[in-house]
Design an enzyme around this catalytic site. Structure first.
Site, PDB file in Angstrom:
ATOM      1  CE  LYS A 175     -66.673 -30.383  28.516  1.00 42.05           C
ATOM      2  NZ  LYS A 175     -65.307 -30.886  28.267  1.00 42.05           N
ATOM      3  CD  GLU A 248     -77.617 -42.484  28.101  1.00 47.06           C
ATOM      4  OE1 GLU A 248     -77.194 -43.577  28.531  1.00 47.06           O
ATOM      5  OE2 GLU A 248     -78.797 -42.295  27.805  1.00 47.06           O
ATOM      6  CB  CYS A 282     -70.718 -46.809  28.420  1.00 49.54           C
ATOM      7  SG  CYS A 282     -71.613 -46.625  26.870  1.00 49.54           S
ATOM      8  CD  GLU A 380     -67.494 -47.716  33.606  1.00 53.25           C
ATOM      9  OE1 GLU A 380     -67.419 -46.658  34.252  1.00 53.25           O
ATOM     10  OE2 GLU A 380     -68.059 -47.808  32.513  1.00 53.25           O
TER      11      GLU A 380
HETATM   12  P1  NDP Z   1     -65.891 -37.826  32.814  1.00 56.66           P
HETATM   13  O1  NDP Z   1     -67.134 -37.853  33.604  1.00 56.66           O
HETATM   14  O2  NDP Z   1     -64.620 -37.572  33.481  1.00 56.66           O
HETATM   15  O3  NDP Z   1     -65.987 -36.762  31.628  1.00 56.66           O
HETATM   16  C1  NDP Z   1     -67.068 -36.712  30.732  1.00 56.66           C
HETATM   17  C2  NDP Z   1     -67.197 -35.320  30.176  1.00 56.66           C
HETATM   18  O4  NDP Z   1     -67.540 -34.422  31.225  1.00 56.66           O
HETATM   19  C3  NDP Z   1     -65.923 -34.760  29.575  1.00 56.66           C
HETATM   20  O5  NDP Z   1     -66.245 -33.899  28.493  1.00 56.66           O
HETATM   21  C4  NDP Z   1     -65.351 -33.961  30.730  1.00 56.66           C
HETATM   22  O6  NDP Z   1     -64.476 -32.964  30.313  1.00 56.66           O
HETATM   23  C5  NDP Z   1     -66.597 -33.367  31.322  1.00 56.66           C
HETATM   24  N1  NDP Z   1     -66.485 -32.951  32.717  1.00 56.66           N
HETATM   25  C6  NDP Z   1     -65.528 -33.252  33.625  1.00 56.66           C
HETATM   26  N2  NDP Z   1     -65.820 -32.702  34.816  1.00 56.66           N
HETATM   27  C7  NDP Z   1     -66.978 -32.033  34.658  1.00 56.66           C
HETATM   28  C8  NDP Z   1     -67.809 -31.278  35.530  1.00 56.66           C
HETATM   29  N3  NDP Z   1     -67.514 -31.106  36.816  1.00 56.66           N
HETATM   30  N4  NDP Z   1     -68.930 -30.753  35.032  1.00 56.66           N
HETATM   31  C9  NDP Z   1     -69.287 -30.955  33.738  1.00 56.66           C
HETATM   32  N5  NDP Z   1     -68.547 -31.660  32.873  1.00 56.66           N
HETATM   33  C10 NDP Z   1     -67.409 -32.208  33.321  1.00 56.66           C
HETATM   34  O7  NDP Z   1     -65.893 -39.226  32.070  1.00 56.66           O
HETATM   35  P2  NDP Z   1     -64.789 -39.834  31.129  1.00 56.66           P
HETATM   36  O8  NDP Z   1     -64.478 -38.837  30.060  1.00 56.66           O
HETATM   37  O9  NDP Z   1     -63.677 -40.357  31.950  1.00 56.66           O
HETATM   38  O10 NDP Z   1     -65.588 -41.018  30.430  1.00 56.66           O
HETATM   39  C11 NDP Z   1     -65.626 -42.313  30.929  1.00 56.66           C
HETATM   40  C12 NDP Z   1     -66.952 -42.577  31.593  1.00 56.66           C
HETATM   41  O11 NDP Z   1     -68.011 -42.325  30.675  1.00 56.66           O
HETATM   42  C13 NDP Z   1     -67.096 -44.024  31.982  1.00 56.66           C
HETATM   43  O12 NDP Z   1     -67.632 -44.118  33.270  1.00 56.66           O
HETATM   44  C14 NDP Z   1     -68.108 -44.573  30.984  1.00 56.66           C
HETATM   45  O13 NDP Z   1     -68.852 -45.660  31.428  1.00 56.66           O
HETATM   46  C15 NDP Z   1     -68.948 -43.391  30.740  1.00 56.66           C
HETATM   47  N6  NDP Z   1     -69.611 -43.544  29.466  1.00 56.66           N
HETATM   48  C16 NDP Z   1     -70.960 -43.729  29.470  1.00 56.66           C
HETATM   49  C17 NDP Z   1     -71.625 -43.974  28.293  1.00 56.66           C
HETATM   50  C18 NDP Z   1     -73.111 -44.163  28.265  1.00 56.66           C
HETATM   51  O14 NDP Z   1     -73.716 -44.024  27.202  1.00 56.66           O
HETATM   52  N7  NDP Z   1     -73.768 -44.481  29.360  1.00 56.66           N
HETATM   53  C19 NDP Z   1     -70.914 -44.042  27.027  1.00 56.66           C
HETATM   54  C20 NDP Z   1     -69.488 -43.828  27.148  1.00 56.66           C
HETATM   55  C21 NDP Z   1     -68.881 -43.573  28.342  1.00 56.66           C
HETATM   56  P3  NDP Z   1     -62.880 -33.174  30.459  1.00 56.66           P
HETATM   57  O15 NDP Z   1     -62.586 -34.545  29.919  1.00 56.66           O
HETATM   58  O16 NDP Z   1     -62.360 -32.092  29.618  1.00 56.66           O
HETATM   59  O17 NDP Z   1     -62.588 -33.057  31.917  1.00 56.66           O
END
Ligand code: NDP
Length: 479
Positions: A175, A248, A282, A380
């Site tokens: 997803k 992550e 990230c 961040e």
């Molecule tokens: P989000 O947490 O908003 O979204 C991540 C994923 O989770 C998306 O597919 C999103 O779907 C989905 N999602 C949203 N709400 C829910 C929920 N309640 N339950 C389950 N899944 C959900 O993060 P971002 O997309 O904004 O990504 C940025 C963040 O990711 C930053 O904090 C970054 O640091 C972190 N990141 C971490 C990495 C690592 O390896 N540690 C690597 C890259 C990024 P949808 O977008 O459709 O809402």
């Protein structure tokens, strides 16, 4: 240069090896123009049930396959990715906003990750093998894995999850983020005929699909990459049925520059450590601690680089940096910039973007020595903004670098790698680099400590997170 989705513009879910249309669709917006570039299928609850059922049905045969067969499947997935590099890169440029060469590299990275992951080996442990008893501990796949990924590297993020989950014998429902569903939907298509039906399913949705997934009783494991806040919600949902989780999450990586560096040499490396992919990584350098002896020189060099960089629409021209990837993230970055302005922190270059433009562009911005208590240091930014922070003593900078709820990555920059390594050992992060940053390898685990996550991805350790242990104990003597 402009891109046209043309005849390949219809996107469908992949469920049980079939192309499944959404009952409705949602628009995917190009962040460089504000225009909708394609309609993505909005997966219903029933369709999610079907995807989970398909993955469940595919699991026993996939898990029972000889591992050499699963390795071959991973390699053929990689070959198919290579064959579709240009198409996938185009979709990434349009939905995510990164420059085309970076998108091409991202796609190549997925193929490389699949191939190298296919080489991973693991063995049973023989605990005892004598006249009394045979005791063996082995690794079993978990079952059906949910792979939930963010929008910054739409296919790159999938690469950390798919290869290891599949090689270990699990089946997957992928997803991606609703901001960037297209390249992942295309991957589903590309792999549909290569893999047994149901082994990889791809679902996209604009509403609550993420929480439907994490709350679904059919998943044995949730492998999640995203923000720390969402990670907590994922873990709470998964706890209802003790689904395994790997999280992550966010990072606020410190980069520490010692006074013995060659400024002209490290400046470009540090610049890209912070601003690659418009800072939306990230593991990007997010707090740059510079020794006071080289602060002014390095700041000047970074400003020069920032002002040379070409920012623009990657579909229209060759650019170094594209827009911020979506409206939500843009607002978050603008909020941090406004906070800097309101507190009187000085922008050495860049600053608040002009309002009223269609594209979500923010010029690379350097903030001059804001206090550690400021939002731009504590939070961040995940965008093209970098605070430069002056320090004097090593003990002081170690304390300041470690004073974060996040602990994902960190880096040390020095003319003396031995000194760098000693300093690296004092930094509290999942990975600490010396004189480089963001170097990842399919055979090396990475992950975050503290609020940056639970568990690791990649390497054997990352793969084993898609397994659980079983011990078989056979008593041989009857005495
Ligand atoms: P989000 O947490 O908003 O979204 C991540 C994923 O989770 C998306 O597919 C999103 O779907 C989905 N999602 C949203 N709400 C829910 C929920 N309640 N339950 C389950 N899944 C959900 O993060 P971002 O997309 O904004 O990504 C940025 C963040 O990711 C930053 O904090 C970054 O640091 C972190 N990141 C971490 C990495 C690592 O390896 N540690 C690597 C890259 C990024 P949808 O977008 O459709 O809402």
């Amino acid at each position: 240069m402009s891109y046209d989705l043309g005849a390949s513009g219809a996107f469908t879910l992949t469920i049980g090896g079939r192309s499944v249309a959404g009952e409705s669709t949602f628009g995917v917006v190009n962040p460089a123009t504000g225009r909708v570039v394609a309609a993505a299928p909005d997966c219903t609850r029933e369709q999610l049930d079907e995807a989970v059922a398909a993955a469940r049905a595919a699991f026993p045969a996939w898990a029972a396959l000889d591992i050499a067969e699963r390795r071959r499947h991973l390699v053929s997935m990689a070959d198919a990715v290579d064959a579709h590099t240009q198409d996938l890169a185009t979709l990434i440029v349009l939905e995510q906003g990164k420059p085309r060469p970076v998108a091409v590299a991202e796609v190549a990275g997925l193929a490389m990750w699949l191939r190298r992951t296919a080489e991973l080996e693991w063995e049973e442990t023989v605990n005892q093998d004598d006249g009394e008893r045979l005791s063996v501990t082995r690794r079993l796949p978990l079952g059906v894995v949910a792979a939930i990924t963010p929008w910054n590297y739409p296919v790159g993020q999938a690469s950390f999850k798919l290869g290891p989950a599949l090689l270990a014998g699990n089946t997957v429902v992928l997803k991606p983020s609703a901001f960037t569903p297209l390249a992942n939907l295309r991957l589903g298509e590309v792999w549909r005929d290569l893999l047994p039906a149901g082994v990889v399913n791809v679902v996209t949705g604009s509403g609550d699909l993420g929480s439907w997934v994490t709350g679904h009783p059919g998943f044995d494991k949730i492998s999640f990459t995203g923000s720390t806040r969402t990670g907590r919600a994922v873990m709470a949902n998964a706890a209802q049925r003790l689904a395994r989780v790997t999280l992550e999450l966010g990072g606020n990586d410190a980069a520490i520059v010692l006074p013995d560096v060659e400024v002209s040499e490290v400046a470009p490396q540090l610049f890209w450590a912070a601003f690659a992919n418009s800072g939306q990584i990230c593991l990007a350098a997010k707090r740059l601690y510079i020794h006071e002896d080289v602060y002014d020189d390095l700041a000047r060099e970074l400003v020069r680089l920032a002002e040379q960089v070409r920012v623009g629409d990657p579909s229209e021209s060759e650019v170094d940096l594209g827009p911020v990837s979506n409206q939500r993230q843009y607002e978050s970055v603008v909020s941090l910039l406004s906070d800097c302005r309101d507190h009187g922190y000085r922008f050495l270059t860049g600053g608040l973007p002009e309002t009223g433009t269609a594209g979500l562009f923010v010029a690379p911005t350097l903030v001059d020595n804001p206090p550690d208590s400021s939002r731009i240091v504590r939070e961040e930014q995940f965008g093209p903004v970098l605070p430069l922070l002056k320090y004097r003593e090593v003990d002081e900078v170690v304390r300041r670098a470690n004073a974060s709820e996040y602990a994902l990555g960190a880096s040390v920059w020095t003319g003396d790698p031995v000194v760098g390594l000693e300093l690296a050992k004092r930094l509290e992060a999942g990975t600490v680099w010396v004189n480089e940053v963001m170097h990842l390898d399919p055979l090396v685990p990475f992950g975050g400590r503290r609020q940056s996550g639970i568990g690791v991805e990649s390497g054997l350790a990352g793969l084993l997170e898609f397994t659980e242990l079983q011990t078989l104990s056979v008593r041989r003597s009857r005495g």
